[in-house]
Design a protein around this motif. Structure first.
Motif, PDB file in Angstrom:
ATOM      1  N   TRP A 154      29.334 -44.841  45.349  1.00  0.00           N
ATOM      2  CA  TRP A 154      29.730 -45.367  44.066  1.00  0.00           C
ATOM      3  C   TRP A 154      29.951 -46.684  44.096  1.00  0.00           C
ATOM      4  O   TRP A 154      29.375 -47.544  43.246  1.00  0.00           O
ATOM      5  CB  TRP A 154      30.898 -44.621  43.366  1.00  0.00           C
ATOM      6  CG  TRP A 154      30.632 -43.979  41.847  1.00  0.00           C
ATOM      7  CD1 TRP A 154      29.787 -44.400  41.200  1.00  0.00           C
ATOM      8  CD2 TRP A 154      31.579 -43.086  41.370  1.00  0.00           C
ATOM      9  NE1 TRP A 154      29.908 -43.836  40.012  1.00  0.00           N
ATOM     10  CE2 TRP A 154      30.787 -42.662  40.155  1.00  0.00           C
ATOM     11  CE3 TRP A 154      32.497 -42.235  42.001  1.00  0.00           C
ATOM     12  CZ2 TRP A 154      31.300 -41.802  39.398  1.00  0.00           C
ATOM     13  CZ3 TRP A 154      32.896 -41.239  40.980  1.00  0.00           C
ATOM     14  CH2 TRP A 154      32.397 -41.149  39.609  1.00  0.00           C
ATOM     15  N   THR A 155      30.505 -47.155  45.185  1.00  0.00           N
ATOM     16  CA  THR A 155      30.913 -48.584  45.406  1.00  0.00           C
ATOM     17  C   THR A 155      29.687 -49.531  45.863  1.00  0.00           C
ATOM     18  O   THR A 155      29.280 -50.504  45.359  1.00  0.00           O
ATOM     19  CB  THR A 155      31.938 -48.794  46.664  1.00  0.00           C
ATOM     20  OG1 THR A 155      33.216 -48.118  46.209  1.00  0.00           O
ATOM     21  CG2 THR A 155      32.213 -50.217  46.815  1.00  0.00           C
ATOM     22  N   ALA A 156      28.847 -48.977  46.605  1.00  0.00           N
ATOM     23  CA  ALA A 156      27.734 -49.391  47.027  1.00  0.00           C
ATOM     24  C   ALA A 156      26.594 -49.692  45.713  1.00  0.00           C
ATOM     25  O   ALA A 156      26.108 -50.696  45.549  1.00  0.00           O
ATOM     26  CB  ALA A 156      26.895 -48.845  48.072  1.00  0.00           C
ATOM     27  N   ARG A 157      26.522 -48.602  44.986  1.00  0.00           N
ATOM     28  CA  ARG A 157      25.864 -48.710  43.790  1.00  0.00           C
ATOM     29  C   ARG A 157      26.310 -49.826  42.724  1.00  0.00           C
ATOM     30  O   ARG A 157      25.546 -50.742  42.171  1.00  0.00           O
ATOM     31  CB  ARG A 157      25.925 -47.396  43.283  1.00  0.00           C
ATOM     32  CG  ARG A 157      24.693 -46.357  43.821  1.00  0.00           C
ATOM     33  CD  ARG A 157      24.944 -45.100  43.003  1.00  0.00           C
ATOM     34  NE  ARG A 157      24.560 -44.892  41.792  1.00  0.00           N
ATOM     35  CZ  ARG A 157      23.173 -44.858  41.185  1.00  0.00           C
ATOM     36  NH1 ARG A 157      22.276 -44.517  41.992  1.00  0.00           N
ATOM     37  NH2 ARG A 157      22.946 -44.776  39.868  1.00  0.00           N
ATOM     38  N   ALA A 158      27.601 -49.829  42.672  1.00  0.00           N
ATOM     39  CA  ALA A 158      28.295 -50.973  41.868  1.00  0.00           C
ATOM     40  C   ALA A 158      28.007 -52.417  42.388  1.00  0.00           C
ATOM     41  O   ALA A 158      27.430 -53.290  41.477  1.00  0.00           O
ATOM     42  CB  ALA A 158      29.840 -50.559  41.619  1.00  0.00           C
ATOM     43  N   ALA A 159      28.177 -52.415  43.617  1.00  0.00           N
ATOM     44  CA  ALA A 159      28.038 -53.699  44.229  1.00  0.00           C
ATOM     45  C   ALA A 159      26.252 -54.119  44.144  1.00  0.00           C
ATOM     46  O   ALA A 159      26.029 -55.405  43.719  1.00  0.00           O
ATOM     47  CB  ALA A 159      27.912 -53.699  45.809  1.00  0.00           C
ATOM     48  N   ALA A 160      25.351 -53.163  44.288  1.00  0.00           N
ATOM     49  CA  ALA A 160      24.024 -53.270  44.183  1.00  0.00           C
ATOM     50  C   ALA A 160      23.690 -53.831  42.625  1.00  0.00           C
ATOM     51  O   ALA A 160      22.901 -54.708  42.246  1.00  0.00           O
ATOM     52  CB  ALA A 160      22.999 -52.191  44.401  1.00  0.00           C
ATOM     53  N   GLU A 161      24.267 -53.380  41.662  1.00  0.00           N
ATOM     54  CA  GLU A 161      24.176 -53.542  40.172  1.00  0.00           C
ATOM     55  C   GLU A 161      24.615 -54.735  39.952  1.00  0.00           C
ATOM     56  O   GLU A 161      23.932 -55.606  39.115  1.00  0.00           O
ATOM     57  CB  GLU A 161      25.004 -52.385  39.346  1.00  0.00           C
ATOM     58  CG  GLU A 161      24.624 -52.433  38.009  1.00  0.00           C
ATOM     59  CD  GLU A 161      25.638 -53.298  37.056  1.00  0.00           C
ATOM     60  OE1 GLU A 161      25.546 -53.496  35.908  1.00  0.00           O
ATOM     61  OE2 GLU A 161      26.707 -53.715  37.768  1.00  0.00           O
ATOM     62  N   GLU A 162      25.893 -55.227  40.554  1.00  0.00           N
ATOM     63  CA  GLU A 162      26.449 -56.644  40.347  1.00  0.00           C
ATOM     64  C   GLU A 162      25.312 -57.505  40.854  1.00  0.00           C
ATOM     65  O   GLU A 162      25.210 -58.549  40.384  1.00  0.00           O
ATOM     66  CB  GLU A 162      27.758 -56.665  40.891  1.00  0.00           C
ATOM     67  CG  GLU A 162      28.463 -58.194  40.875  1.00  0.00           C
ATOM     68  CD  GLU A 162      28.930 -58.214  39.547  1.00  0.00           C
ATOM     69  OE1 GLU A 162      29.178 -59.462  39.286  1.00  0.00           O
ATOM     70  OE2 GLU A 162      29.172 -57.416  38.670  1.00  0.00           O
ATOM     71  N   ALA A 198      22.796 -60.688  50.919  1.00  0.00           N
ATOM     72  CA  ALA A 198      23.475 -60.114  52.185  1.00  0.00           C
ATOM     73  C   ALA A 198      24.772 -59.256  52.388  1.00  0.00           C
ATOM     74  O   ALA A 198      24.720 -58.559  52.813  1.00  0.00           O
ATOM     75  CB  ALA A 198      23.872 -61.450  53.255  1.00  0.00           C
ATOM     76  N   ALA A 199      25.683 -59.650  51.302  1.00  0.00           N
ATOM     77  CA  ALA A 199      26.748 -58.753  51.411  1.00  0.00           C
ATOM     78  C   ALA A 199      26.412 -57.496  50.730  1.00  0.00           C
ATOM     79  O   ALA A 199      27.002 -56.514  51.253  1.00  0.00           O
ATOM     80  CB  ALA A 199      27.923 -59.345  50.088  1.00  0.00           C
ATOM     81  N   THR A 200      25.605 -57.096  49.672  1.00  0.00           N
ATOM     82  CA  THR A 200      25.230 -55.915  49.165  1.00  0.00           C
ATOM     83  C   THR A 200      24.155 -55.050  50.442  1.00  0.00           C
ATOM     84  O   THR A 200      24.607 -53.952  50.519  1.00  0.00           O
ATOM     85  CB  THR A 200      24.411 -55.863  48.000  1.00  0.00           C
ATOM     86  OG1 THR A 200      25.211 -56.606  47.046  1.00  0.00           O
ATOM     87  CG2 THR A 200      24.070 -54.582  47.373  1.00  0.00           C
ATOM     88  N   ASP A 201      23.368 -56.021  51.038  1.00  0.00           N
ATOM     89  CA  ASP A 201      22.691 -55.321  52.175  1.00  0.00           C
ATOM     90  C   ASP A 201      23.553 -54.598  53.149  1.00  0.00           C
ATOM     91  O   ASP A 201      23.462 -53.559  53.753  1.00  0.00           O
ATOM     92  CB  ASP A 201      21.871 -56.519  52.679  1.00  0.00           C
ATOM     93  CG  ASP A 201      21.000 -55.851  53.862  1.00  0.00           C
ATOM     94  OD1 ASP A 201      21.050 -54.604  54.166  1.00  0.00           O
ATOM     95  OD2 ASP A 201      20.082 -56.774  54.272  1.00  0.00           O
ATOM     96  N   ALA A 202      24.815 -55.414  53.594  1.00  0.00           N
ATOM     97  CA  ALA A 202      25.603 -55.001  54.745  1.00  0.00           C
ATOM     98  C   ALA A 202      26.505 -53.756  54.155  1.00  0.00           C
ATOM     99  O   ALA A 202      26.630 -53.028  54.998  1.00  0.00           O
ATOM    100  CB  ALA A 202      26.480 -56.295  54.824  1.00  0.00           C
TER     101      ALA A 202
END
Length: 313
Positions: free
Chosen positions: A249-257, A223-227
């Motif tokens: 870059w931040t969104a990609r890092a969040a998706a990788e995490e 849910a957090a990455t989706d948002a």
């Protein structure tokens, strides 16, 4: 509205049966251009495809990215060709231009035996190439992964392929605003792949409180990455010409995490039985683990950290 529908999507066709003109047409009809008012809708569809079949989504994302690049350069695609983007420069490999032709080896060329055309990065040039040319030679035995096997991402050798269809001016590929729009699209596919794993394992938790805790943790991370991805998509549409490097870059890092969390927790929900029976999450976990390594882990995080430090200064 979020990128992920709370209900699992319907199954998609087998990738080998869905390629070619059918996949090209599906991308053309289903995906709006990024940065043109509905980037969230584009990423929502990519996430849905990733949730159903990561290999199919990987090839569809590559074709969609190629069409967006061509449009940004003011070029038309060739007929109804199925495209990819081959830009890897791993461990000193990569295409080079010499005497007006492409030479060298490019790694990780997804769809090498299945595509019609590819946008190939050669130094600071981007070239639209007919990959059915006999001088474009996939190198057998160079793609033997545990996951994403059907993506056919072998090395490809270019042996004097004419570079007569250039796309954009020198440096266009990475300098254009849309470079980061495409990077967000890849993260949306990772998001969908992570959601697909949770679809697979949610019913395996039973009443075990420890397994249920992992389900709750994965739901929260999704849910957090989706948002974050949805907000990034809306920011892109609000000002497409702005520099969205840090946000993407931040969104990609969040998706990788998120994916690393899925790879850690999902097997503990499934247990040995769930991982070794079909249907189960085993194959999807293998696909996701390979695909997410398109993110360069600490190298990308260090680049993000350096950029944030420069911005704060």
């Amino acid at each position: 509205m979020t990128l992920l529908d709370p209900r699992p999507p319907d199954p998609v066709p087998d990738p080998s049966a869905a390629l070619g003109p059918a996949l090209a047409a599906a991308v053309r009809d289903a995906l709006p251009r990024p940065g043109h008012g509905d980037t969230a809708g584009r990423w929502r569809t990519l996430a849905r495809w990733g949730r159903t079949d990561l290999v199919l989504a990987r090839l569809a994302e590559g074709h969609a990215d190629a069409l967006a690049i061509l449009a940004e350069a003011g070029c038309d695609p060739v007929g109804r060709a199925l495209y990819g983007v081959w830009a890897a420069r791993s461990a000193g490999t990569g295409a080079v231009l010499r005497d007006g032709a492409l030479h060298g080896v490019v790694r990780f060329c997804s769809g090498a035996h299945r595509l019609d055309r590819a946008l190939v990065v050669a130094g600071d040039a981007l070239v639209d190439v007919d990959v059915r040319d006999p001088r474009v030679r996939p190198v057998m035995g160079t793609w033997n992964p545990a996951g994403m096997v059907a993506s056919d991402s072998v090395d490809v050798e270019f042996q004097g392929v004419p570079a007569d269809r250039r796309v954009g001016p020198p440096g266009f590929y990475t300098a254009r605003p849309g470079f980061w729009f495409g990077g967000g699209g890849v993260a949306a596919v990772w998001l969908g792949g992570a959601a697909g794993v949770l679809d697979d394992v949610r019913g395996l938790a039973g009443g075990d409180p420890h397994r249920l805790a992992h389900v709750g943790a994965l739901h929260t991370a999704l849910a957090a990455t989706d948002a974050l991805l949805e907000r990034t998509a809306h920011d892109i549409d609000a000002d497409p010409a702005a520099d969205h490097t840090t946000a993407v870059w931040t969104a990609r890092a969040a998706a990788e995490e998120l994916v690393r969390t899925v790879l850690d927790r999902a097997p503990r929900i499934a247990g040995t039985t769930g991982l070794t029976r079909e249907p189960g999450p085993g194959l999807r976990l293998a696909d996701l683990g390979v695909y997410v390594r398109q993110h360069h882990a600490e190298l990308d995080l260090a680049a993000l950290g350096a950029r944030l430090t420069e911005e704060s200064a």
